[in-house]
Design an enzyme around this catalytic site. Structure first.
Site, short mmCIF file in Angstrom:
data_model
loop_
_atom_site.label_atom_id
_atom_site.label_comp_id
_atom_site.label_asym_id
_atom_site.label_seq_id
_atom_site.Cartn_x
_atom_site.Cartn_y
_atom_site.Cartn_z
N ARG A 1 -26.84 8.98 -18.50
CA ARG A 1 -25.70 9.81 -18.82
C ARG A 1 -24.55 9.19 -19.88
O ARG A 1 -24.06 9.84 -20.81
CB ARG A 1 -24.91 9.87 -17.49
CG ARG A 1 -23.59 10.71 -17.59
CD ARG A 1 -23.26 10.93 -15.91
NE ARG A 1 -21.81 11.35 -16.09
CZ ARG A 1 -21.65 12.87 -15.85
NH1 ARG A 1 -21.96 13.73 -15.89
NH2 ARG A 1 -20.12 13.16 -15.88
N ILE B 1 -17.46 16.67 -20.19
CA ILE B 1 -18.77 16.52 -19.59
C ILE B 1 -18.46 16.86 -18.12
O ILE B 1 -17.39 16.08 -17.55
CB ILE B 1 -19.82 15.08 -19.99
CG1 ILE B 1 -20.68 14.95 -19.32
CG2 ILE B 1 -18.60 13.95 -19.47
CD1 ILE B 1 -21.82 13.90 -19.68
N SER B 2 -19.26 17.64 -17.48
CA SER B 2 -18.89 17.72 -15.93
C SER B 2 -19.06 16.71 -15.18
O SER B 2 -20.08 15.67 -15.32
CB SER B 2 -20.00 18.98 -15.31
OG SER B 2 -19.69 20.05 -16.23
N GLN B 3 -18.62 16.57 -13.99
CA GLN B 3 -18.74 15.37 -13.04
C GLN B 3 -20.19 15.79 -12.47
O GLN B 3 -20.86 16.65 -12.34
CB GLN B 3 -17.83 15.93 -11.70
CG GLN B 3 -17.92 15.02 -10.82
CD GLN B 3 -17.07 15.77 -9.46
OE1 GLN B 3 -16.50 16.91 -9.67
NE2 GLN B 3 -16.89 14.84 -8.51
#
Ligand code: SAH
Length: 230
Positions: free
Chosen positions: A54, A80-82
């Site tokens: 990530r 950026i999503s959780q």
């Protein structure tokens, strides 16, 4: 002496495989505390999240936060999503090995990377050219070779490549775009956040049936960036 050499060799090999041991530990903790502890069961998704780095999908100054339990800014007012939301949406999507998947909202490219490990081919659309370029470079440099990129408005989907087995939308429109439902195969599934970013948004699962018929189900209150129109 021999012990020392073999230990450093093992650490070196591990750091080659996972990029960096510090990140590997953070990633392992992310999986245990945020993903598995909250009920994600799919081993394939857990393995994909273990394999994908990530920290390779966030700006340098955010790398130390890459595995924390929240969305992160990636520039151009986008996020950026959780990690949990990525895992949750991916699990609800029920992706299979032979699937062709469309993603609307490439953003950092992280969700596309996870999908690319789980299905046959990913098509991803991003409206901000700079983000599209950064994400496609990050994915290509890391050897992801089953992803096609398009820069533009994803509201109308990707007609030339339709139909898709699955569609995942990571920016919220105010209603479910009909054209996306049209581009699902029979029995296809779409997961999409819908609603006003200032009031309430929900994730919906849309299941395509025979002809143009479909079912929709509201599954989780969420907060996504709005889907913008060209
Ligand atoms: N899936 C991404 C999350 C990105 S946030 C990730 O893994 O990082 C949502 C993204 O959708 C933003 O990059 C935003 O620019 C993009 N977006 C917003 N409206 C769009 C539209 N109409 N078409 C395509 N992308 C859009």
């Amino acid at each position: 002496m021999i012990n020392k050499i073999s230990l450093s060799t093992i650490l070196f090999l591990l750091s080659c495989k996972y990029g960096n041991n510090d990140y590997f530990l953070l990633k392992k903790n992310m999986l245990e505390d945020q993903i598995i502890a909250r009920g994600i069961k799919s081993q394939a998704i857990i393995d994909a999240m273990l394999e994908v780095d990530r920290h390779m999908f966030v700006p340098d100054h955010q790398k130390k936060n890459a595995y924390s339990d929240r969305p992160l800014p990636i520039g151009y007012n986008q996020t950026i999503s959780q990690p949990y939301i990525v895992a949750y949406m991916t699990e609800k999507l029920k992706v299979e090995r032979n699937h062709k998947v469309l993603e609307i909202g490439t953003g950092s490219g992280y969700q596309a990377a996870i999908l690319s490990k789980l299905c046959k081919y990913v098509y991803t659309i991003e409206i901000i050219p700079e983000l599209a370029q950064i994400a496609s470079k990050a994915l290509t440099d890391q050897g992801f070779n089953n992803i096609s990129f398009k820069t533009g408005d994803g509201y109308n989907g990707w007609v030339e490549e339709a139909p898709f087995d699955r569609i995942i939308v990571t920016a919220a429109p105010d209603k479910i775009p009909e054209k996306l439902i049209d581009q699902l195969k029979p029995d296809g599934r779409m997961i999409i956040p819908v609603g006003d970013p200032l009031s309430m948004q929900y994730l919906w699962v849309v299941t395509k049936q025979e002809g143009a018929r479909y079912k929709k189900q509201k599954i989780l209150p969420v907060r996504f960036v709005p889907m913008v129109k060209e």
